[in-house]
Design an enzyme around this catalytic site. Structure first.
Site, PDB file in Angstrom:
ATOM      1  N   GLU A 294       0.891  -1.405  -0.087  1.00 36.59           N
ATOM      2  CA  GLU A 294       0.456   0.255  -0.403  1.00 36.59           C
ATOM      3  C   GLU A 294       1.160   1.434   0.042  1.00 36.59           C
ATOM      4  O   GLU A 294       1.187   1.860   0.585  1.00 36.59           O
ATOM      5  CB  GLU A 294      -1.339  -0.072   1.765  1.00 36.59           C
ATOM      6  CG  GLU A 294      -1.830  -1.230   1.135  1.00 36.59           C
ATOM      7  CD  GLU A 294      -2.823  -1.066   2.207  1.00 36.59           C
ATOM      8  OE1 GLU A 294      -3.836  -1.940   1.783  1.00 36.59           O
ATOM      9  OE2 GLU A 294      -2.691  -0.269   3.249  1.00 36.59           O
ATOM     10  N   GLU A 366      -3.889 -10.125  -0.173  1.00 36.40           N
ATOM     11  CA  GLU A 366      -4.961  -9.925   1.488  1.00 36.40           C
ATOM     12  C   GLU A 366      -6.416 -10.961   0.703  1.00 36.40           C
ATOM     13  O   GLU A 366      -7.237  -9.960  -0.430  1.00 36.40           O
ATOM     14  CB  GLU A 366      -4.557  -8.600   2.222  1.00 36.40           C
ATOM     15  CG  GLU A 366      -3.608  -8.740   2.450  1.00 36.40           C
ATOM     16  CD  GLU A 366      -3.412  -7.020   2.521  1.00 36.40           C
ATOM     17  OE1 GLU A 366      -4.601  -6.530   3.333  1.00 36.40           O
ATOM     18  OE2 GLU A 366      -2.358  -6.127   2.883  1.00 36.40           O
TER      19      GLU A 366
END
Length: 981
Positions: A294, A366
């Site tokens: 991220e 994820e």
């Protein structure tokens, strides 16, 4: 370091620094030294400064690079590096080589020595077969240059080496280990200790590795920083694939990618990634490098990826934010793996099957956010991962392994609990958003861990020939005389989902045949694996007692309506990570016995009706006053119905007059709630996911009936707007109620009998809106029979006011039982908690439980403990002297089509309001099993729990309770005498 003087080592630990911007993970900000810091001192002559396994491929080829410090001054004697590779299984040297250290005159401080060779018949490393070799390196010196007998040993270093090849095959775009595609059964793991915080110990790391192996995980992503060095050694030894991730995340920086594209931040970013590779590259368990998490894309990230590939061309690179300035795409030129986070199942399938662009393996970095009571519909991901028609869908990493709660003690009650963001006066942490693991902080598995273990199990059993039900093979001869025959009674097809273990020789298969009338199996034994067919076989003689047991049940009017075979697959021999008998896989399949072994259910029902056939209207007395309708049978009080709400206030046992529903015997009738329509639940973390008035100053009511509500506003917020929250439930207003004696059937079988019929029409209203609104109309019919049995028929008609609400929390009944009925026996899914969208690890059978054992101590209390697909449940009094279930009680059965009508139920010591108000387990009131009332939910329908993410509404439509149309269901409540089991 000077031995002649005292040296002082100063360590400075900054609380915040420029590096903090690169370490903005969703985790605790904890300062201090949470890993050991040491200084490695080398004696004079110990000049090996690094040893790198540049290659150790599955074909046996090996390349080593040894960096040796040059002589500080000219000295006589030639130096050499000797290496020996030993197989610890045999103790034999698999390969040896010696290379001379070149003392060239370049300006570098070190010189590189390369050794390469080939190991014959190499034993390769995989997560299933983690074979390691011991590598010994020796730095030697020959003072005479020529006399080899006078070698001096200067230094010895040891490494472990695993031979394996990792590559993305460009022909079929699959990630392969040793030439074979793998399925990644992965989980993300933060380093966390509930007492020590980030200071994890080797025993705790070992516990994590063993837990993952024992729950059928084969991979772990080091989220989101390089882990303790010992963790990789454990993964090498026990066998776990590792995604090693650099400590680079800028989660909160906007616009995303501003740092990744900044020249001034480039050196820091590249340094972090390069140091990760330099430290960890010798570990065979590491199969993928991750540039970070991220952090967006930019020139610094691209340059770091280029440098990484040049430094280590033997491993692919992944980067979740590699494809767009916004995070979460997991696509783009920088990543070799398509690794998005939190796509829905349809989105994941689309990404894993598209043929345009640059096809790559799809491995979700994820998915299935395990926050609280979560991981709903995770089975749909695994249906796609195991689908051979979608080979590029190669698995993913659940978020995440462990709830990152910290142990704390409540100063008022002295209770220990798990603390989360804000519990230490901090404001920087995001509440309980670190409480999102499959295991509690102390590593206790949550029910969702069992679900993942079942879905990831490496063996699949199924009914041959595409049938849905197994059939016992009948012999043309009389079974009772088939003493010499040992042919197959039934066969079960198998599918090997291991990538490298080609046989099941290390496994043992055992079976039990179970029914819906008893927890005891009616047959059990071992299955035989037939190598020719690849089927499991249960031989006829192994279940020769089956027929006698079924006939015995039939003779006692307890003929089973459902029979299953449950096969348990366990380890035949011990492994490094589990003992003999550890369960690797479990399967349950429906089983059909020959018809002659069943007694028709109408015979059973007719037998039950014998006591009622002779009933008359004189058996019943109906008493009515302003507040209640009371019914007595044969002079004994049976029910008390509240006329204001039409809810059942009390239900008494016809045997001894004890209270079966309505709380304890001393509860005042005006306060007693025995059975009442219920539409609410204590919000789960996923129910709270989305826009909420608690966190957003926004006029949400303006959007209550728009698509924005279903897509973005949390379920809990919508329930509040419609008056369906546990803290503010709707009101019940009885519009009509009447009672009279009629003739009716109790079981939809047999002749009609006399009974009392109480009919009521109830308006379910809420004052959440202005003016108050009607949510639904509930038509209720109580039938009270002369044996004390109560049958409830309920029809729920939602009004148009509810039609724009995506889903009700639940639809059913809430009951309050006396403390003594704490021994629970039921037929349904279990033994652990399960929901409509998370039940694949919960097999249907008869289970024994209790309110305290059905409690799941989620860090933030919420809805929990449901058991689905139940046909009956009994609440029994416990004989305190023997701990048995004798003493009578209450049996609840689903009524309707024989064998198909089911319900969900949950029983606990806390009400939904108790759970809704609590923020920690220590906030729940102190209750004792056997001393406090039992709160029970009987759910005709209950909304799923979701789990794709926890920040938006994420329950799939098929698991919602859409308030349209009508809902009808029936339950039968039967008192059980003290002599009944």
């Amino acid at each position: 370091v000077n031995d002649a003087v005292d040296d002082v080592l100063d360590i400075v630990v900054p609380r915040w620094s420029a590096g903090t911007y690169l370490e903005d993970q969703d985790h605790w900000y904890l300062a201090g030294l949470f890993r050991s810091v040491g200084i490695h001192r080398q004696r004079a002559g110990e000049d090996v400064v690094d040893a790198v396994v540049e290659r150790a491929d599955a074909d046996g080829s090996v390349v080593l690079r040894v960096d040796v410090r040059k002589y500080s001054k000219p000295s006589g004697g030639r130096r050499s590096v000797y290496c020996a590779l030993t197989d610890p299984g045999t103790g034999r040297k698999a390969w040896t080589q010696t290379a001379t250290v070149s003392e060239d005159g370049s300006g570098e401080e070190t010189v590189q020595v390369r050794l390469q060779g080939h190991v014959e018949n190499v034993r390769t490393w995989t997560a299933e077969t983690p074979h390691l070799y011991d590598l010994t390196l020796e730095l030697r010196r020959d003072p005479n240059d020529n006399d080899r007998s006078d070698l001096q040993l200067l230094q010895t270093e040891t490494l472990t080496v695993g031979f394996r090849t990792v590559a993305v095959d460009q022909t079929d775009n699959l990630l392969k280990i040793n030439g074979r595609p793998i399925t990644v059964c992965g989980v993300n793991r933060h380093e966390h200790d509930p007492v020590l915080g980030k200071a994890v110990t080797v025993p705790s790391m070992l516990e994590d590795v063993l837990l993952l192996k024992q729950h059928n995980f084969n991979a772990v992503r080091c989220a989101h920083y390089p882990n303790h060095p010992a963790f990789y050694a454990l993964c090498d030894y026990y066998g776990l694939y590792v995604v090693d991730e650099a400590n680079f995340e800028v989660h909160g920086m906007q616009p995303m990618g501003c740092i990744a594209n900044s020249p001034s931040w480039g050196p820091a970013i590249r340094s972090r990634i390069a140091r990760t590779v330099a430290r960890d590259r010798n570990h065979p368990s590491i199969i993928l490098w991750s540039l970070g998490n991220e952090a967006g894309r930019g020139r610094a990230v691209q340059k770091a990826a280029d440098e990484l590939r040049a430094a280590d061309p033997t491993r692919p690179v992944q980067y979740e934010s590699g494809g767009a300035c916004s995070y979460g795409t997991g696509d783009g030129p920088v990543t070799d793996i398509a690794c998005p986070m939190y796509p829905s199942v349809p989105e994941a399938i689309a990404a894993g099957t598209e043929k345009t662009g640059r096809p790559r393996p799809l491995i979700l970095c994820e998915y299935s956010h395990a926050m609280g009571n979560s991981n709903g519909n995770v089975d749909q991901y695994w249906e796609a991962f195991w689908d051979e028609g979608r080979p590029r869908m190669q698995g993913g990493f659940v978020w995440d392994m462990v709830d990152q709660g910290l142990q704390k003690t409540d100063q008022v009650t002295g209770k220990k609990y798990w603390a989360y963001g804000g519990d230490f006066g901090d404001r920087i942490h995001d509440g309980n958003f670190c409480i999102n693991g499959l295991f509690l902080p102390d590593r206790t598995p949550k029910p969702a861990a069992a679900e993942l273990k079942r879905l990831q199990q490496p063996i699949h059993l199924f009914v041959p020939n595409g049938s849905e039900t197994l059939h016992i093979h009948q012999n043309t001869n009389n079974e009772d005389n088939d003493e010499n025959g040992d042919g197959p009674a039934l066969t079960i097809a198998t599918k090997n989902r291991y990538s490298f273990l080609s046989s099941f020789d290390h496994l043992c298969f055992c079976y039990k045949i179970i029914t819906d009338v008893s927890a005891e199996p009616i047959a059990s034994g071992k299955c035989r694996f037939d190598h020719d067919s690849g089927h499991l076989v249960v031989d006829r003689l192994a279940i020769k007692t089956l027929w006698q047991k079924v006939d015995a049940l039939s003779a006692s009017f307890r003929a089973p309506q459902n029979v299953w075979i449950r096969v348990t697959t366990s380890l035949r021999t011990a492994t490094t990570w589990a003992n003999v008998g550890h369960i690797v896989a479990e399967h349950q399949l429906p089983l059909r016995l020959p018809v002659r072994h069943f007694v028709p259910t109408h015979v059973d029902a007719a037998a039950k009706n014998n006591d009622r056939v002779g009933s008359s209207s004189d058996d019943f007395v109906i008493l009515e006053d302003t507040d209640f309708i009371k019914v007595a049978v044969r002079g004994k009080n049976i029910v008390r119905v509240n006329k204001q709400t039409a809810s059942l206030s009390k239900f008494y046992s016809i045997f001894d007059g004890s209270v079966l529903m309505g709380g304890g015997d001393d509860r005042d009738d005006d306060e007693a709630i025995g059975l009442v329509p219920n539409f609410t639940r204590a919000a789960t973390d996923n129910d709270l996911g989305g826009v909420s008035s608690e966190v957003e100053s926004f006029p949400l009511n303006l959007f209550a009936r728009t698509k924005m509500a279903s897509d973005y506003i949390s379920f809990q917020q919508q329930w509040k707007m419609y008056g369906l929250s546990a803290s503010d439930p709707p009101s019940l207003v009885c519009r009509h109620i009447s009672a009279n004696v009629v003739r009716s059937q109790i079981d939809d079988e047999g002749p009609p009998v006399h009974c009392v019929k109480i009919s009521a029409s109830v308006s379910v209203t809420t004052s959440a809106g202005r003016p108050p609104s009607e949510l639904a109309v509930v038509e209720t019919i109580y039938h009270i029979f002369n044996d004390g049995t109560l049958r409830l028929d309920q029809l729920v008609l939602p009004t148009k006011f509810l039609h724009s609400l995506p889903s009700l929390p639940r639809l059913g009944l809430a009951a309050r039982l006396p403390p003594s009925l704490c021994n629970v026996v039921y037929c349904g899914r279990g033994p652990h908690e399960n929901y409509p969208d998370r039940h694949h690890a919960a097999d249907t059978a008869v289970y024994h439980s209790s309110p305290s054992s059905m409690y799941v101590p989620y860090v933030r209390p919420s809805e929990h403990g449901s058991r689905s697909n139940c046909t009956w449940v009994s609440f029994m009094r416990r004989d305190q002297s023997k701990g048995s279930a004798r003493g009578g009680g209450l049996r609840v059965e689903a009524m309707g089509d024989s064998g198909t009508a089911t319900f969900s139920f949950g029983a606990g010591l806390y009400s939904q309001l108790d759970l809704e108000r609590a923020r920690h387990t220590c906030d729940l009131p102190h209750r004792e099993e056997g001393e406090d009332d039992i709160f029970v939910n009987f759910d005709h329908r209950i909304m799923g729990i979701g789990g794709d993410c926890s920040w938006l509404p994420c329950v799939y439509p098929e698991f919602m309770v859409q308030p349209k149309g009508k809902f009808s269901y029936s339950l039968k409540f039967t008192p059980i005498g003290s002599k009944c089991d």
